[in-house]
Design an enzyme around this catalytic site. Structure first.
Site, PDB file in Angstrom:
ATOM      1  N   LYS A   1      10.664   0.608   4.763  1.00 15.37           N
ATOM      2  CA  LYS A   1       9.341   1.111   4.341  1.00 15.37           C
ATOM      3  C   LYS A   1       9.513   2.239   3.328  1.00 15.37           C
ATOM      4  CE  LYS A   1       5.393   3.627   4.584  1.00 15.37           C
ATOM      5  NZ  LYS A   1       5.137   4.960   4.018  1.00 15.37           N
TER       6      LYS A   1
ATOM      7  N   GLU B   1       0.590   8.632  -1.255  1.00 14.75           N
ATOM      8  CA  GLU B   1       1.337   9.413  -0.260  1.00 14.75           C
ATOM      9  C   GLU B   1       2.054  10.612  -0.898  1.00 14.75           C
ATOM     10  OE1 GLU B   1       3.783   7.013   2.380  1.00 14.75           O
ATOM     11  OE2 GLU B   1       5.072   8.732   2.817  1.00 14.75           O
TER      12      GLU B   1
ATOM     13  N   HIS C   1       6.715  17.821   3.213  1.00 13.47           N
ATOM     14  CA  HIS C   1       5.325  17.409   3.414  1.00 13.47           C
ATOM     15  C   HIS C   1       4.435  18.634   3.587  1.00 13.47           C
ATOM     16  CE1 HIS C   1       5.546  13.143   3.559  1.00 13.47           C
ATOM     17  NE2 HIS C   1       6.406  13.107   4.547  1.00 13.47           N
TER      18      HIS C   1
ATOM     19  N   ASP D   1       2.092  -7.534  -8.724  1.00  9.66           N
ATOM     20  CA  ASP D   1       1.556  -7.925  -7.420  1.00  9.66           C
ATOM     21  C   ASP D   1       2.468  -7.369  -6.320  1.00  9.66           C
ATOM     22  OD1 ASP D   1       0.903  -9.292  -5.089  1.00  9.66           O
ATOM     23  OD2 ASP D   1       0.642 -11.231  -6.069  1.00  9.66           O
TER      24      ASP D   1
END
Ligand code: MEV
Length: 428
Positions: free
Chosen positions: A261, A77, A376, A277
């Site tokens: 998130k 991302e 972005h 992991d």
């Protein structure tokens, strides 16, 4: 002097060597050359047909427990590495992050079914606790030599379930510097027959729990209000907006999930870079966030009433290792761990928590002020310019022009690139 993000890829590699003493071999491993070999990949999972590359970036400006740290992050991302570096820069102004982690206590579960007398089974298991711990220790002599091993045994009862009365026997083990899944599962399978004998029941599942709530990592930071000022925003305004954003996540699960998130953007990227992991860390984090019955933010922000500084804290389970697993076979993971300069799994866990907090700080600051699209968009503009055939500095020039004119599209990128190439041909 060029900033890290302004350098070419080779310059960044040289700078890591100069600043952090990375070896030539480690730089090669971080570059993905030769990277994970096909043979190693074939031994790692099943039905291998290839390997899959992702970008590895290095977040800068991190000072954690007084040590300057370059943080390797693997993620697809855009903006995440830049945001982590940004959050770390803000925290650095207040002395950086303080981070720590619990000892590496992992929980393994034995599901015991078919019990005639739950209370008697519980009492018998409690009475034989030391014998069971000693038995579990037989399964992990190397761990015992390294100072770890079985630490406790707990019995939890579920009198009414869809499968009848059930016990969950928890084996708690200090797994030191590994993630611990293999050690725990081996010990559980080893003691299961004895647990059946003692309880009079049948042991069915023998597996670790990913709710690693005995293995929490914590980080905190302090940001002087004036450090938060940028463009037309003064520091006090940004600080109070960050608090409003944090209050939104405290109040509303829909926001809390997105808030978390963003934290996991940073956490997963380091977990992945170090060969750990990330599904285990993800599932533990979200369960921890929901422990009150409602999902809540993993980080908390407040204003220090005395200094007026912004103070951030984070706490979450962090089952990560610095040895074993993929860290052993993936040269990139081993090099990432050496770049971090961590001595043990606890130190790595604290660093990862700090990266999550930095990520969150940058996100809340951007979201509560100019929004995240600006950042972005400039990366998106660069991608369009490169796709249109621009190279080197021309990519940055064209991207900057598209952002400045608020006109970002593939066709405009192609037009500007063609014009620039024509102009340079003309000049030469
Ligand atoms: C995007 O990947 C992450 C954010 O949505 C996090 C947040 O909203 O706090 C920007």
């Amino acid at each position: 002097m060029k900033k890290f993000y302004q350098m070419t890829i080779d310059e960044r590699r040289n700078s890591l060597q100069a600043e952090f003493g990375c070896s030539e071999a480690d730089i090669d491993s971080l570059s993905g050359v030769p990277g994970l070999t096909e043979d190693a990949a074939d031994r790692m999972i099943e039905n291998v047909v290839g390997r899959y590359a992702l970008p590895l970036g290095v977040a800068r400006n991190f000072v954690i427990n007084g040590r300057e740290i370059a943080v390797p992050m693997v993620i697809e991302e855009p903006s995440v590495v830049a945001a982590a570096s940004n959050g770390a820069r803000l925290a650095k102004a207040g002395g950086g992050f303080q981070a720590e982690a619990d000892a590496s206590m992992m929980i393994g579960q034995l599901q015991v079914l078919g019990l005639r007398d739950m209370n008697a089974a519980c009492a018998a298991l409690e009475a034989e606790k030391s014998q069971l711990l000693a038995l579990a220790a037989e399964s992990c002599p190397n761990l015992i030599r390294r100072g770890g091993g079985p630490a406790d045994l707990e019995v939890r009862s579920f009198p009414v379930t869809d499968a009848g009365p059930m016990l969950a026997v928890h084996l708690i083990m200090d797994v030191r510097d590994v993630m611990g899944a293999n050690l725990i599962d081996t010990a559980l399978e080893y003691i299961a027959p004895e647990v059946e004998k003692i309880s009079g029941g049948t042991v069915r599942l023998r597996i670790l729990s990913n709710l690693a709530d005995r293995r929490l990592a914590r980080a905190s930071c302090r940001v002087p209000a004036e450090t938060l000022a940028f463009r037309e925003y003064d520091g006090e305004t940004v600080l109070s907006r960050i608090l409003e954003a944090a209050a939104f996540a405290e109040a509303d699960p829909y926001r809390a999930v997105t808030h978390n998130k963003g934290i996991m953007n940073g956490i997963d990227a380091v977990v992945l870079a170090t060969g750990n992991d990330w599904r285990a860390v993800e599932s533990g984090a979200h369960a921890w966030a929901a422990k009150s019955g409602q999902i809540r933010p993993l980080s908390h922000w407040k204003k220090d009433p005395e200094s007026g500084d912004l103070i951030g804290t984070i706490e979450l389970p962090m089952a990560v290792g610095t040895v074993g697993g993929a860290t052993r076979v993936h040269p990139g993971a081993a090099a990432a761990l050496r770049l971090l300069g961590v001595q043990n799994a606890q130190e790595l866990a604290g660093i990862i928590a700090a990266v999550g907090l930095a990520q969150n700080l940058a996100a809340l600051k951007a979201l509560s002020t100019e929004g995240i699209q600006r950042g972005h968009m400039s990366l998106h503009a660069k991608q369009l310019a490169a796709a249109a055939g621009a190279q080197g500095l021309l990519v940055d020039r064209i991207a900057a022009q598209m952002v400045r004119e608020n006109h970002i599209s593939a066709s405009y990128a192609a037009e500007l690139t063609a014009a620039a190439i024509k102009e340079s041909n003309h000049v030469s």
